[in-house]
Design an enzyme around this catalytic site. Structure first.
Site, mmCIF file in Angstrom:
data_model
loop_
_atom_site.group_PDB
_atom_site.id
_atom_site.type_symbol
_atom_site.label_atom_id
_atom_site.label_comp_id
_atom_site.label_asym_id
_atom_site.label_seq_id
_atom_site.Cartn_x
_atom_site.Cartn_y
_atom_site.Cartn_z
ATOM 1 N N THR A 218 0.869 -1.182 0.000
ATOM 2 C CA THR A 218 0.000 0.000 0.000
ATOM 3 C C THR A 218 0.905 1.232 0.000
ATOM 4 O OG1 THR A 218 -0.255 -0.293 2.390
ATOM 5 C CG2 THR A 218 -2.051 -1.071 0.998
ATOM 6 N N THR A 219 1.325 1.721 1.184
ATOM 7 C CA THR A 219 2.264 2.850 1.209
ATOM 8 C C THR A 219 3.716 2.383 1.290
ATOM 9 O OG1 THR A 219 2.001 3.058 3.608
ATOM 10 C CG2 THR A 219 0.605 4.452 2.225
ATOM 11 N N VAL B 149 4.031 -0.537 6.509
ATOM 12 C CA VAL B 149 5.004 0.471 6.925
ATOM 13 C C VAL B 149 4.370 1.554 7.789
ATOM 14 C CG1 VAL B 149 6.609 0.120 5.019
ATOM 15 C CG2 VAL B 149 4.683 1.654 4.690
ATOM 16 N N GLY B 150 3.051 1.478 7.985
ATOM 17 C CA GLY B 150 2.360 2.426 8.837
ATOM 18 C C GLY B 150 1.237 1.722 9.573
ATOM 19 N N THR C 156 2.094 -8.556 13.051
ATOM 20 C CA THR C 156 1.908 -7.195 12.602
ATOM 21 C C THR C 156 1.670 -7.207 11.121
ATOM 22 O OG1 THR C 156 2.801 -4.971 12.564
ATOM 23 C CG2 THR C 156 4.340 -6.733 12.154
ATOM 24 N N ASN D 286 0.450 10.496 5.791
ATOM 25 C CA ASN D 286 -0.774 10.208 6.527
ATOM 26 C C ASN D 286 -1.751 11.365 6.548
ATOM 27 O OD1 ASN D 286 -0.584 7.398 7.794
ATOM 28 N ND2 ASN D 286 1.455 8.245 8.076
ATOM 29 N N THR E 63 -7.075 11.585 0.627
ATOM 30 C CA THR E 63 -7.499 12.732 -0.168
ATOM 31 C C THR E 63 -6.520 13.046 -1.279
ATOM 32 O OG1 THR E 63 -6.436 14.190 1.460
ATOM 33 C CG2 THR E 63 -8.800 13.785 1.707
#
Length: 387
Positions: free
Chosen positions: A147-148, A171-172, A180, A382, A387
């Site tokens: 994803t990121t 990663v977030g 995790t 983040n 958006t």
């Protein structure tokens, strides 16, 4: 082997990736399958907002005979109610038919934005349409899961005549409370179900459960291992050690690639009452925004570390006079900060891997946790995520 080297699946495993319309472009769906009956073990998030994909997978994983793993990237399928549960069940059914395994042998994971229903039209069309060969390598699967993340994460170790291959993303929204993010481990070793479960839980405790990027626990965390057995039995102790090495390799890759990260941060606390206290104090350091920003700026501000140790106010056996703090191999507290020492500290803090050590002087407990620095890049990623 690093995740930049070529990695192949162990004997008896294959995979495929595809674009299923979850995101605008690029592969967002992956399937890994064992061609043989297998044994498995899995751990999942303890979040009270666990997604329907986790709920379905928990139920399937209970049988300890998973053979297929499907992942959808860019949509978490979390807080989506009964429709989300129906969608996860439908997808597992399609993958079962696609791979020729039983539906309750399929693990499903979803990762991405929370609160949006899955785009089942294009997903359904992809899963019921024509498929090519299952020829995707581990790096392709790891990339389709992203994803990121900025790069795919894979790891491999040999044990006897068998191999263990791992892929991971995340990663977030990472401070696990089980495993995790998403991490899948597959092996051609022949391993008993109880042995496999024990090895996974021990490895996770030392690695994924010792990782924190931003102190936030995901709603979708999943780690699973599938053992197909094509390479025959291996030594149990050697297998457990190799599994831990794969998990640790992936853990450090995840920390290095933390959102906006520029440095890997390791914090080791020793001399604690027990391991639990050592890990708790280490987490208070690695999660401190002040420590993380000091690491980012290569600022040897050890006062932030003793602050983080001291905020464990319920640990009444922590006494200032017994505590020592090190950056790398340089003692900073209690120690005189001469010009030579400060120059050494600046060099230590300027590296892309920073080690902080704390000795509490209480007992024999020891733990190492893993994290990263905090940069303005984390804020931008983040702040603009949806958006």
């Amino acid at each position: 082997m690093s995740n930049t080297d070529a990695v192949e699946w162990p004997a008896g495993f294959r995979a495929v990736t595809a674009h299923a319309g979850v995101r605008e472009a690029g592969d967002d769906l992956s399937v890994i399958v064992s061609d043989r009956p297998a044994v498995s073990a899995a751990m999942f998030t303890r979040s009270r907002f666990a997604g329907p994909s986790v709920v379905v997978s928990r139920r399937h994983a209970a049988g300890r005979r998973l053979r297929a793993i499907v992942t959808l990237a860019s949509n978490a399928n979390v807080a989506t109610g009964e429709q989300g549960a129906a969608d996860a069940t439908e997808i597992a059914g399609h993958v079962a038919r696609l791979t020729g395994v039983a539906e309750d042998e399929v693990l499903i994971s979803s990762t991405g934005v929370i609160g949006r229903p899955l785009p089942m039209g294009p997903i359904r069309a992809r899963l019921t349409g024509a498929w090519g060969a299952f020829d995707a390598d581990p790096t392709a699967v790891a990339r389709a899961m992203m994803t990121t993340d900025t790069r795919p994460k894979t790891a491999v170790r040999a044990v006897g005549g068998a191999r263990i291959v791992g892929v991971a993303k995340g990663v977030g929204m990472i401070e696990p409370n089980m495993a995790t993010m998403l991490a899948y481990l597959v092996t051609d070793a022949e391993v008993g179900a109880d042995e496999l479960d024990g090895a996974l839980r021990a490895a996770v405790d030392d690695t994924f459960n010792s990782l924190s990027v931003d102190s936030d626990t995901s709603t979708s965390d999943t780690v699973a291992v599938i053992a197909g057995g094509a390479a025959g039995p291996v030594d149990a102790v050697a297998f457990a050690a190799a599994l831990r090495e794969v998990c640790l390799d992936l853990t450090e890759q995840l920390a290095r690639d933390g959102e906006g990260a520029t440095k890997l941060l390791r914090v080791t606390v020793e001399g604690a009452r027990d391991r639990e206290q050592a890990k708790r104090v280490a987490k208070s350091i690695v999660n401190s925004p002040l420590v993380k920003t000091a690491v980012h700026g290569a600022d040897p501000n050890w006062g932030r570390v003793v602050m983080a140790v001291g905020k464990n106010s319920d640990d009444l056996d922590i006494e200032q006079e017994k505590v020592t703090v090190r950056f790398g191999d340089v003692e900073v507290y209690p120690a005189e900060q001469t010009g030579e020492v400060l120059a050494r500290l600046t060099r230590v803090m300027s590296q892309d891997e920073v080690d902080i050590g704390v000795t509490l002087g209480i007992g024999e407990g020891r733990a190492t946790v893993y994290g990263c620095d905090l940069s303005d890049g984390y804020v931008r990623i983040n702040a603009d995520y949806t958006t």
